[in-house]
Design an enzyme around this catalytic site. Structure first.
Site, PDB file in Angstrom:
ATOM      1  N   ASN A  15      11.489   6.322  -5.549  1.00 23.13           N
ATOM      2  CA  ASN A  15      11.356   4.879  -5.709  1.00 23.13           C
ATOM      3  C   ASN A  15      12.686   4.142  -5.529  1.00 23.13           C
ATOM      4  OD1 ASN A  15       8.655   5.177  -6.073  1.00 23.13           O
ATOM      5  ND2 ASN A  15       8.648   4.737  -8.279  1.00 23.13           N
ATOM      6  N   ARG A  26      -3.426  -4.133  -7.385  1.00 20.84           N
ATOM      7  CA  ARG A  26      -2.002  -4.294  -7.090  1.00 20.84           C
ATOM      8  C   ARG A  26      -1.677  -5.499  -6.206  1.00 20.84           C
ATOM      9  NH1 ARG A  26       0.585   1.634  -6.407  1.00 20.84           N
ATOM     10  NH2 ARG A  26       2.472   0.529  -6.958  1.00 20.84           N
ATOM     11  N   ARG A  54       4.237  13.158  -0.559  1.00 21.35           N
ATOM     12  CA  ARG A  54       4.787  11.799  -0.546  1.00 21.35           C
ATOM     13  C   ARG A  54       5.944  11.662  -1.518  1.00 21.35           C
ATOM     14  NH1 ARG A  54       0.897   7.019  -1.430  1.00 21.35           N
ATOM     15  NH2 ARG A  54       2.972   6.149  -1.357  1.00 21.35           N
TER      16      ARG A  54
HETATM   17  C1  UD1 Z   1       6.577   0.483  -8.688  1.00 22.82           C
HETATM   18  C2  UD1 Z   1       6.687   1.941  -8.335  1.00 22.82           C
HETATM   19  C3  UD1 Z   1       5.485   2.709  -8.867  1.00 22.82           C
HETATM   20  C4  UD1 Z   1       5.319   2.447 -10.361  1.00 22.82           C
HETATM   21  C5  UD1 Z   1       5.313   0.955 -10.667  1.00 22.82           C
HETATM   22  C6  UD1 Z   1       5.317   0.637 -12.155  1.00 22.82           C
HETATM   23  C7  UD1 Z   1       7.926   1.967  -6.256  1.00 22.82           C
HETATM   24  C8  UD1 Z   1       7.921   2.208  -4.796  1.00 22.82           C
HETATM   25  N1  UD1 Z   1       6.761   2.080  -6.889  1.00 22.82           N
HETATM   26  O1  UD1 Z   1       5.413  -0.036  -8.043  1.00 22.82           O
HETATM   27  O2  UD1 Z   1       5.698   4.094  -8.624  1.00 22.82           O
HETATM   28  O3  UD1 Z   1       4.102   3.014 -10.807  1.00 22.82           O
HETATM   29  O4  UD1 Z   1       6.486   0.328 -10.097  1.00 22.82           O
HETATM   30  O5  UD1 Z   1       6.404   1.252 -12.768  1.00 22.82           O
HETATM   31  O6  UD1 Z   1       8.949   1.715  -6.838  1.00 22.82           O
HETATM   32  N2  UD1 Z   1       1.855  -7.176 -10.310  1.00 22.82           N
HETATM   33  C9  UD1 Z   1       1.277  -8.415 -10.142  1.00 22.82           C
HETATM   34  N3  UD1 Z   1       1.729  -9.203  -9.101  1.00 22.82           N
HETATM   35  C10 UD1 Z   1       2.727  -8.801  -8.272  1.00 22.82           C
HETATM   36  C11 UD1 Z   1       3.330  -7.539  -8.469  1.00 22.82           C
HETATM   37  C12 UD1 Z   1       2.868  -6.742  -9.507  1.00 22.82           C
HETATM   38  O7  UD1 Z   1       0.383  -8.806 -10.885  1.00 22.82           O
HETATM   39  O8  UD1 Z   1       3.098  -9.571  -7.377  1.00 22.82           O
HETATM   40  C13 UD1 Z   1       1.382  -6.295 -11.406  1.00 22.82           C
HETATM   41  C14 UD1 Z   1       0.770  -4.987 -10.887  1.00 22.82           C
HETATM   42  O9  UD1 Z   1      -0.572  -5.135 -10.509  1.00 22.82           O
HETATM   43  C15 UD1 Z   1       0.967  -4.086 -12.083  1.00 22.82           C
HETATM   44  C16 UD1 Z   1       2.293  -4.561 -12.685  1.00 22.82           C
HETATM   45  O10 UD1 Z   1       2.500  -5.883 -12.171  1.00 22.82           O
HETATM   46  O11 UD1 Z   1      -0.054  -4.291 -13.012  1.00 22.82           O
HETATM   47  C17 UD1 Z   1       3.493  -3.709 -12.346  1.00 22.82           C
HETATM   48  O12 UD1 Z   1       3.550  -3.469 -10.955  1.00 22.82           O
HETATM   49  P1  UD1 Z   1       4.931  -3.285 -10.187  1.00 22.82           P
HETATM   50  O13 UD1 Z   1       6.011  -3.026 -11.183  1.00 22.82           O
HETATM   51  O14 UD1 Z   1       5.114  -4.410  -9.249  1.00 22.82           O
HETATM   52  O15 UD1 Z   1       4.665  -1.964  -9.352  1.00 22.82           O
HETATM   53  P2  UD1 Z   1       5.218  -1.607  -7.907  1.00 22.82           P
HETATM   54  O16 UD1 Z   1       6.528  -2.247  -7.677  1.00 22.82           O
HETATM   55  O17 UD1 Z   1       4.124  -1.807  -6.915  1.00 22.82           O
END
Ligand code: UD1
Length: 419
Positions: free
Chosen positions: A23, A122, A399
């Protein structure tokens, strides 16, 4: 399609060297889009997701050289394209991390909407709202996000995240480095991978304060240069092997692992009866006596990582007593439960919580899972189970785990890849 066969019951013993963090590298690679000269990354893990990000950056016109033997990546621009196509983004959601850098440096980006995935819907609304606050115009049409910076480029802004998002923090942090004026990211994610990205950006000439806190302050600069940066060690890989040692009743030294990066995972392992001892070169993990059930709730860092939830649940399947595992980050992250149940685990899911009642022994079975961490939880269960487990859909493991079966076999697991 490759499968992994495990004959369970062997306590692990020896040393495993932890790789660079998946990550972290997936955020560091797109940061090269911001630089005027080449970014050199060291300690790069050889993973399918790194190959996918390489393909995406090459598609954007970057020159990317991955020296797998030296574990380095050299990334040089400038990008000549600005579109992240559906065919790449659908394979890997982290592709959305090119959005911020492209808009900041080139003024426009088109990125396919990532859509749902195995662990939930997501959304990327926080990424988009943040860019809008910085003056970008966003349109979503025909499955693509198009973001355009205003005439003079992105402008600094105060962005308050309603929920903590790793990806949105990373995207906006990168975008802010080249914006005009100051940006403040409030309620920012604090994962070690974000600290690593910030340190790399500073090496490239960015001005960032508040690293390691939930309030990042960025003063935009006119240009960034290349730099050399080693990728931080993978805390999730380390946590996974810690669970492997614990579930087999073994003792393993995790070379390069850091206690401060495990966050609540270390505390919870200790509560469950697992020794976690910090030494200068890494962490020593040993199962003390019996394992007992502990309740966990997933949270943003430094809370218990959602990316460790499935592995910890596998461990709880063979603990004494009950454990309640509550998932608060993703709404659909219990796909490993029915597969663990096929191996004899006693688990009931109630909404966002799973109650695990420990059993004496799991039994080997053919299993498969639909995401990376769920798949590796089945490998852990297989290491502890009586008899043979065959894990299908190994491409999920590739992955995010480098040479998984080699690393585990080297510490005594009976595990092999079947072509
Ligand atoms: C990253 C990690 C993933 C990990 C996750 C949470 C990478 C490549 N992936 O994913 O392995 O499981 O952090 O630690 O680093 N959300 C919204 N709106 C947005 C963005 C996020 O509502 O625009 C919500 C998501 O649905 C989720 C929460 O916020 O419920 C956290 O997601 P996020 O921290 O953004 O995860 P990723 O960055 O996709």
């Amino acid at each position: 399609m490759d499968r992994i066969r495990i004959r369970g019951g062997k306590p692990l013993s020896g040393s495993i060297s932890v790789s660079g963090a998946k990550n972290a590298v997936l955020a560091l690679m797109p940061s090269a889009l911001l630089a005027g000269s080449a970014l050199h990354l060291q300690n790069v893990p050889n993973l399918a997701d790194v190959a996918t990000m390489t393909a995406l950056l090459q598609h954007l016109g970057m020159d990317v050289v991955h020296d797998k033997a030296a574990r380095t990546l050299a990334l040089a621009g400038p990008a000549t394209g600005n579109e992240a196509p559906y065919d790449i983004v659908r394979k890997m959601r982290a592709s959305v991390l090119v959005l911020g850098p492209l808009v900041a440096r080139h003024g426009v980006a088109r990125v396919s909407l990532p859509g749902g995935c195995a662990i939930g819907t997501r959304p990327v609304d926080l990424h988009l709202k943040g860019l809008e606050a910085m003056g970008a115009t966003i349109t979503v049409e025909a499955g693509y996000i198009e973001a355009r910076a205003p005439a003079g480029g992105l402008k600094g802004a105060r962005i308050i995240f309603p929920v903590v998002s790793v990806g949105a923090t990373e995207n906006l942090l990168m975008a802010a480095t080249l914006a005009d004026g100051e940006t403040e990211l409030v309620n920012a994610a604090r994962e070690p991978e974000i600290e690593d990205l910030a340190l790399c950006l500073i090496r490239m000439g960015a001005r960032i304060e508040g690293i390691g806190t939930d309030r990042l302050r960025v003063t935009g600069v006119a240009a960034l240069t290349g730099a050399t940066h080693p990728v931080v060690m993978d805390r999730i890989e380390a946590g996974t092997y810690a669970c492997a040692a614990a579930i087999t009743g073994g003792e393993v030294f995790l070379q390069g692992a850091r206690l401060d990066h495990l966050g609540a995972v270390a505390r919870v392992l200790r509560e469950a009866g697992v020794g976690v001892n910090e030494e200068p070169a890494g962490l020593r993990i040993a199962r003390m006596n019996g394992l007992h059930g502990v309740d966990v709730v997933t949270e943003p860092f430094p809370g218990f990582a959602t990316d460790m939830q499935a592995q910890f649940m596998a461990l709880m399947c063979v603990a004494q007593g009950a454990s309640m595992v509550t998932e608060t980050i993703f709404e659909n992250r219990f796909m490993h439960v029915p597969e663990l149940a096929r191996m004899g685990a006693r688990i009931n899911v109630h909404g966002a919580s799973a109650i695990v009642r420990g059993v004496q022994k799991l039994s080997g079975a053919p299993v498969m899972a639909t995401d990376l961490r769920a798949s590796v939880s089945l490998v852990l269960a297989g290491l502890a189970a009586q008899g043979e487990t065959v894990v299908n859909r190994v491409y999920h493991l590739d992955r995010g785990y480098e040479r998984l079966e080699e690393k585990l076999a080297a510490v005594g697991a009976d595990i092999e890849r079947l072509a």
